[in-house]
Design a protein around this motif. Structure first.
Motif, PDB file in Angstrom:
ATOM      1  N   GLY A 116     -40.702 -27.429 -24.254  1.00 30.86           N
ATOM      2  CA  GLY A 116     -42.106 -27.682 -24.121  1.00 30.86           C
ATOM      3  C   GLY A 116     -42.434 -27.359 -22.754  1.00 30.86           C
ATOM      4  N   GLU A 117     -43.266 -26.567 -22.616  1.00 28.73           N
ATOM      5  CA  GLU A 117     -43.555 -26.288 -21.249  1.00 28.73           C
ATOM      6  C   GLU A 117     -43.619 -27.547 -20.518  1.00 28.73           C
ATOM      7  OE1 GLU A 117     -46.269 -22.961 -19.796  1.00 28.73           O
ATOM      8  OE2 GLU A 117     -46.808 -24.738 -19.502  1.00 28.73           O
TER       9      GLU A 117
ATOM     10  N   GLU B 141     -48.902 -31.911 -16.644  1.00 28.77           N
ATOM     11  CA  GLU B 141     -47.934 -32.055 -15.577  1.00 28.77           C
ATOM     12  C   GLU B 141     -47.218 -33.375 -15.728  1.00 28.77           C
ATOM     13  OE1 GLU B 141     -49.026 -31.351 -11.593  1.00 28.77           O
ATOM     14  OE2 GLU B 141     -50.204 -29.727 -12.100  1.00 28.77           O
ATOM     15  N   GLU B 142     -45.937 -33.363 -15.484  1.00 28.23           N
ATOM     16  CA  GLU B 142     -45.156 -34.564 -15.591  1.00 28.23           C
ATOM     17  C   GLU B 142     -44.509 -34.840 -14.263  1.00 28.23           C
ATOM     18  OE1 GLU B 142     -42.309 -34.325 -18.618  1.00 28.23           O
ATOM     19  OE2 GLU B 142     -41.498 -36.317 -18.268  1.00 28.23           O
ATOM     20  N   ASP B 143     -44.625 -36.070 -13.797  1.00 26.12           N
ATOM     21  CA  ASP B 143     -44.040 -36.420 -12.525  1.00 26.12           C
ATOM     22  C   ASP B 143     -42.552 -36.589 -12.728  1.00 26.12           C
ATOM     23  OD1 ASP B 143     -43.731 -37.164  -9.959  1.00 26.12           O
ATOM     24  OD2 ASP B 143     -44.489 -39.195 -10.202  1.00 26.12           O
TER      25      ASP B 143
ATOM     26  N   VAL C  82     -42.068 -18.470 -19.817  1.00 29.38           N
ATOM     27  CA  VAL C  82     -41.308 -18.467 -18.568  1.00 29.38           C
ATOM     28  C   VAL C  82     -41.141 -19.884 -18.036  1.00 29.38           C
ATOM     29  CG1 VAL C  82     -41.383 -17.783 -16.125  1.00 29.38           C
ATOM     30  CG2 VAL C  82     -41.910 -16.105 -17.926  1.00 29.38           C
ATOM     31  N   ASN C  83     -42.231 -20.627 -17.991  1.00 26.53           N
ATOM     32  CA  ASN C  83     -42.164 -21.987 -17.466  1.00 26.53           C
ATOM     33  C   ASN C  83     -41.313 -22.884 -18.349  1.00 26.53           C
ATOM     34  OD1 ASN C  83     -43.731 -21.556 -15.151  1.00 26.53           O
ATOM     35  ND2 ASN C  83     -45.644 -21.810 -16.287  1.00 26.53           N
TER      36      ASN C  83
ATOM     37  N   ILE D  55     -43.384 -22.504  -9.188  1.00 26.83           N
ATOM     38  CA  ILE D  55     -43.698 -21.339 -10.014  1.00 26.83           C
ATOM     39  C   ILE D  55     -44.743 -21.690 -11.046  1.00 26.83           C
ATOM     40  CG2 ILE D  55     -42.759 -19.773 -11.777  1.00 26.83           C
ATOM     41  CD1 ILE D  55     -40.124 -19.772 -10.124  1.00 26.83           C
ATOM     42  N   GLU D  56     -44.601 -22.842 -11.668  1.00 22.82           N
ATOM     43  CA  GLU D  56     -45.582 -23.242 -12.671  1.00 22.82           C
ATOM     44  C   GLU D  56     -46.962 -23.442 -12.031  1.00 22.82           C
ATOM     45  OE1 GLU D  56     -46.310 -26.461 -16.242  1.00 22.82           O
ATOM     46  OE2 GLU D  56     -44.472 -26.534 -15.061  1.00 22.82           O
TER      47      GLU D  56
END
Length: 301
Positions: A51-52, A68-70, A207-208, A296-297
């Protein structure tokens, strides 16, 4: 207790998320009861929606997605695993997007075969065997039922034949042919998504996903300041290298400033894997790898 690889976790979570998205809610907010049939959406398995990963290319684990995940290691996301890696998705590394999951699983397969080929070339046949086996054992199930929908012929036998050869006659000339046939078969399956892969937005998601799976695999390879799980180190190397190849296909469509930052981050990231055999001690800490993956993400958005 069986150790669950990051890529396997990624793929499993991706499947759960996809099925959950398809469930029919009841007026009370629950899921539809018996008799209601929902359409099943297939997860890539890395290596689709690490999962991205996951388990990253399909991965080999589940990765964090677009939400976004911390991450306690300084980066974002988890990884999609082998046997399912990758996936665009917020929590736990699931995407809920069947196309993303499908491509991520296939990309993770290619990452595995990439390091398998490196190991075969140097005569490390025993080390190459798991990387030949993972695409069919851990990832193929995540795309198998989707292949007819994409107009792609089943290629499980091709992967199995390669795996059988590497186990029985690894130094035979047929091994290189089987490797080439396997890579081509996966490329054909990816070709069914050529229109989507022409899109920078779609490809950067893959890619991510792969990079998140790679970061998780890299972390899983290290204990007490040294590499204790060589297979995971090699998995992560293959995922990063193939992710860079995919990125190269759309790099010229990216914003110039973002592309430069992503290219620099890739170069720094790759220093963690100087060669297919791990160094005596990690060159980059897992937190540094997660940080570069997150950079990069961020720059790709």
């Amino acid at each position: 207790m069986k150790h669950i690889k990051p890529v396997e976790l990624f793929l499993t979570l991706g499947l759960v998320a996809t099925l959950g998205a398809c469930a029919t809610p009841t007026p009370e907010g629950g899921e539809g009861g018996e008799g209601e049939k929902t359409e099943e959406s297939h997860n890539h398995g890395g290596e689709g929606g690490e999962g991205e990963e996951d388990h990253s290319h399909g991965g080999e684990g589940g990765e964090g997605g677009e939400g976004e995940e911390d991450h306690s290691h300084g980066g974002e996301g988890g990884e999609g695993g082998e046997g399912g890696e990758g996936g665009e998705g917020g929590e736990g590394g699931n995407s809920g997007n069947a196309d993303v999951d499908y491509v991520t699983a296939l990309a993770l397969m290619q990452g595995h075969l990439l390091v398998a080929d490196e190991l075969i070339t140097q005569g490390s046949y025993e080390e190459a065997e798991p990387h030949v086996g993972h695409p069919v054992e851990e990832l193929y199930g995540d795309v198998e039922e989707v292949l007819p929908e994409k107009g792609v012929d089943d290629f499980k036998n091709t992967l199995n034949e390669f795996h059988d050869l590497i186990k029985t006659t690894p130094d035979a000339p047929e091994v290189k042919v089987a490797y080439s046939d396997s890579v081509k078969a996966i490329d054909v399956a990816l070709g069914a998504m050529s229109e989507q892969l022409d899109s920078p937005e779609f490809t950067i998601t893959i890619v991510n996903n792969m990079l998140r799976v790679a970061a998780e695999e890299y972390e899983a390879a290290i204990a007490d300041g040294k590499f204790v799980e060589v297979v995971e180190y090699q998995d992560s190397r293959g995922f990063v290298l193939y992710a860079e190849t995919l990125y190269g296909n759309i790099a010229d469509q990216m914003d110039a400033e973002a592309n430069e930052a992503i290219t620099v981050a890739f170069e720094e990231l790759k220093t963690a894997w100087p060669e297919v055999n791990p160094p005596d001690a990690p060159i980059l800490e897992p937190s540094e790898v997660f940080g570069l993956v997150a950079e990069i993400e961020l720059k790709s958005k």
